[in-house]
Design an enzyme around this catalytic site. Structure first.
Site, short mmCIF file in Angstrom:
data_model
loop_
_atom_site.label_atom_id
_atom_site.label_comp_id
_atom_site.label_asym_id
_atom_site.label_seq_id
_atom_site.Cartn_x
_atom_site.Cartn_y
_atom_site.Cartn_z
N TYR A 1 0.88 -1.16 0.00
CA TYR A 1 0.00 0.00 0.00
C TYR A 1 0.91 1.21 0.00
O TYR A 1 1.78 1.34 0.87
CB TYR A 1 -0.87 0.03 1.26
CG TYR A 1 -2.04 -0.92 1.25
CD1 TYR A 1 -3.09 -0.76 0.35
CD2 TYR A 1 -2.11 -1.97 2.17
CE1 TYR A 1 -4.18 -1.61 0.34
CE2 TYR A 1 -3.20 -2.83 2.18
CZ TYR A 1 -4.23 -2.65 1.26
OH TYR A 1 -5.30 -3.49 1.27
N ASP B 1 -6.51 -0.49 -5.71
CA ASP B 1 -7.97 -0.40 -5.68
C ASP B 1 -8.50 0.07 -4.32
O ASP B 1 -9.66 -0.14 -4.00
CB ASP B 1 -8.61 -1.75 -6.02
CG ASP B 1 -8.17 -2.87 -5.06
OD1 ASP B 1 -7.40 -2.59 -4.13
OD2 ASP B 1 -8.60 -4.02 -5.27
N HIS C 1 -10.66 -6.89 -4.62
CA HIS C 1 -10.28 -6.80 -3.21
C HIS C 1 -11.16 -7.71 -2.35
O HIS C 1 -11.54 -7.38 -1.23
CB HIS C 1 -10.39 -5.36 -2.71
CG HIS C 1 -9.36 -4.98 -1.68
ND1 HIS C 1 -8.25 -4.24 -1.97
CD2 HIS C 1 -9.28 -5.25 -0.35
CE1 HIS C 1 -7.54 -4.04 -0.87
NE2 HIS C 1 -8.14 -4.67 0.12
#
Length: 482
Positions: free
Chosen positions: A231, A259, A349
């Site tokens: 991330y 996403d 996700h």
């Protein structure tokens, strides 16, 4: 000599402006840190003046205090006379469960896990966004793909092995980068690492693991391959530091998650994580609203400004291959290739972000067609995740162009009930089922699996069970009565 502090003294420091907490026999002054706590200050306020070891251990490791030493100093040690009695119980309570050999498929591990996990842990791990339509669709979509077996083929010898970015993998499955593994088992991501090693497959290490990348990779066996999920932090220096640490630990690729500029509304998690105002608090503003949840803990640092123009700078941070995780349409798959990605993960996700987004297996054919049009289908590897529960699901994904699949929740559920042995068993069941699918479809090698072996005529036909409209019906007032 370290200061010795009695539990009675700790109990006095139970206010927002004077907040001490005990963790593993050490006393920390978290007064300055509480407002900055990523999971919400209410979690610390409810532990003020108490021993928070049990809750701490479900999410963190002790090195977090080194990172925040300036605002979370250790001020002494708890008096040994006040130390809690040692218990043989595990951090995660274990409910009744059958012997491991009794379980025959991935779905059964989910039932066991629900009985073993704490309610907040179950809510976080199992939840999807909003009405959880996409969560259910992820697996349901595989059921709209039918197989076209070939017969009279010599299938005595089956080779399920493949390579992923050039690295060997015993069958086309990777362990997905799921967060906070200690919610499921005290050993956290070490269970996944050992399970992957036992099965000779690749684990993708999460940015938001309960353990550090160093702790996870420390238990790998010789020759075991790891990738790192990323991330991107708003503070790019922190991103660069993590990337360098992952590369130093031997990770071979960087899976950049794209996403999640904003975490989805996972209502089951949000409701379960609601914590009422602690009774020992002063009359200050109410903490712990229902907009939080464990997902809130994860999202505060993620950079919502991440864009395609950032890929070159991420690429420059290391020699690791860049993989873009979170592709949901053909157009973005093409852009990923044009921006130098070595691979992509088609993913929504796990149904945890945007409800009513399509399943990865439905999106996969359009992605492969778009890449083929620009001559990139053989140059950039494509993986999918979401909803994989059977060996036939793996077979269908490979037939439609995926190089491999990533498996998340089944691995978590395996660990929740049985630790490393559970992870290994889940993966072994998937491998056995995949082998059966290959044999019965007349294939002896992974690269023999192609689109002629599946029928996708029904894939795009959606039969969605509408969410229960009770709340709408109760609140709706007909126009004529206004």
């Amino acid at each position: 000599m370290s200061r010795i502090i009695s539990l009675a003294e700790v109990n006095k420091h139970n206010k927002k402006k004077d907040l001490w907490i005990v963790v593993h026999g050490k006393v920390y002054d978290l007064t300055k840190f509480a407002p900055e706590h990523p999971g919400g200050s209410h979690i610390l306020f409810n532990l003020a003046g108490k021993d928070g070891t049990r809750i701490f251990d479900t999410i963190h490791t002790m090195d977090i205090f080194d990172k925040y030493a300036d605002v979370a100093p250790c001020i002494g040690e708890l008096d040994p006379k006040d130390a809690p009695a040692k218990s043989d119980n595990e951090v995660v309570p274990k409910g009744e469960k059958p012997p491991l050999d009794f379980l025959l498929n991935a779905f059964e591990f989910e039932q066991v896990a629900k009985n073993c996990l704490t309610p907040p842990a179950w809510a976080y791990i199992s939840s999807g966004s909003d009405d959880e339509v996409t969560l259910r669709e992820n697996h349901s979509a595989f059921g709209r793909i039918w197989l076209r077996p070939r017969v009279m083929v010599n299938v005595r010898d089956i080779d399920m092995s493949t390579t992923i970015l050039g690295y060997p993998c015993a069958f086309p499955v990777m362990i997905a980068p799921t967060a906070l593994a200690k919610l499921a088992h005290p050993d956290g991501e070490k269970c996944y690492c050992r399970g992957a090693g036992n099965m000779d497959i690749i684990q993708v290490v999460p940015t938001l693991g309960s353990l550090t990348v160093e702790e996870i990779t420390a238990v790998k066996k010789p020759g075991q391959t790891h990738f790192m999920q990323l991330y991107v932090n708003t503070d790019r220096k922190k991103t660069a530091s993590l990337v360098k640490r992952a590369e130093k630990c031997g990770c071979k690729a960087l899976f950049v998650t794209v996403d999640a500029p904003q975490m989805g509304r996972r209502e089951k998690d949000m409701r379960m994580k609601y914590v009422p105002q602690a009774t020992n608090q002063e009359d200050e503003e109410q903490e712990g609203n229902r907009g939080g949840g464990t997902a809130n803990y994860l999202s505060s640092f993620i950079d919502p400004a991440l864009a395609w123009s950032d890929i070159p700078s991420l690429n420059a941070l290391s020699k690791m291959d860049i993989v873009i995780k979170g592709i949901q349409c053909a157009e973005d798959a093409v852009l990923a290739y044009k921006h130098g990605a070595k691979a992509i993960v088609v993913s929504n996700h796990g149904g945890r972000q945007l409800d009513y987004s399509r399943s990865a297996i439905e999106t996969l054919p359009e992605v492969m067609e778009a890449l083929k049009k620009i001559g990139a289908d053989k140059k950039m590897e494509v993986y999918i995740d979401g909803g994989v529960r059977r060996g036939t699901d793996i077979f269908k994904a490979i037939a439609l162009g995926a190089k491999a699949v990533l498996v998340g929740r089944p691995v978590i559920y395996g660990a929740a009930g049985y630790g490393t042995d559970g992870v290994t068993k889940v993966l072994q069941l998937l491998k056995d089922e995949f082998r059966t699918a290959m044999m019965l479809c007349g294939t002896t090698k992974v690269d023999e699996i192609d689109s002629t072996m599946v029928s996708t005529k029904s894939l795009h036909h959606h039969y969605v069970t509408s969410p229960n409209p009770d709340m709408f019906n109760y609140g709706y007032v007909p126009f004529a009565k206004l």
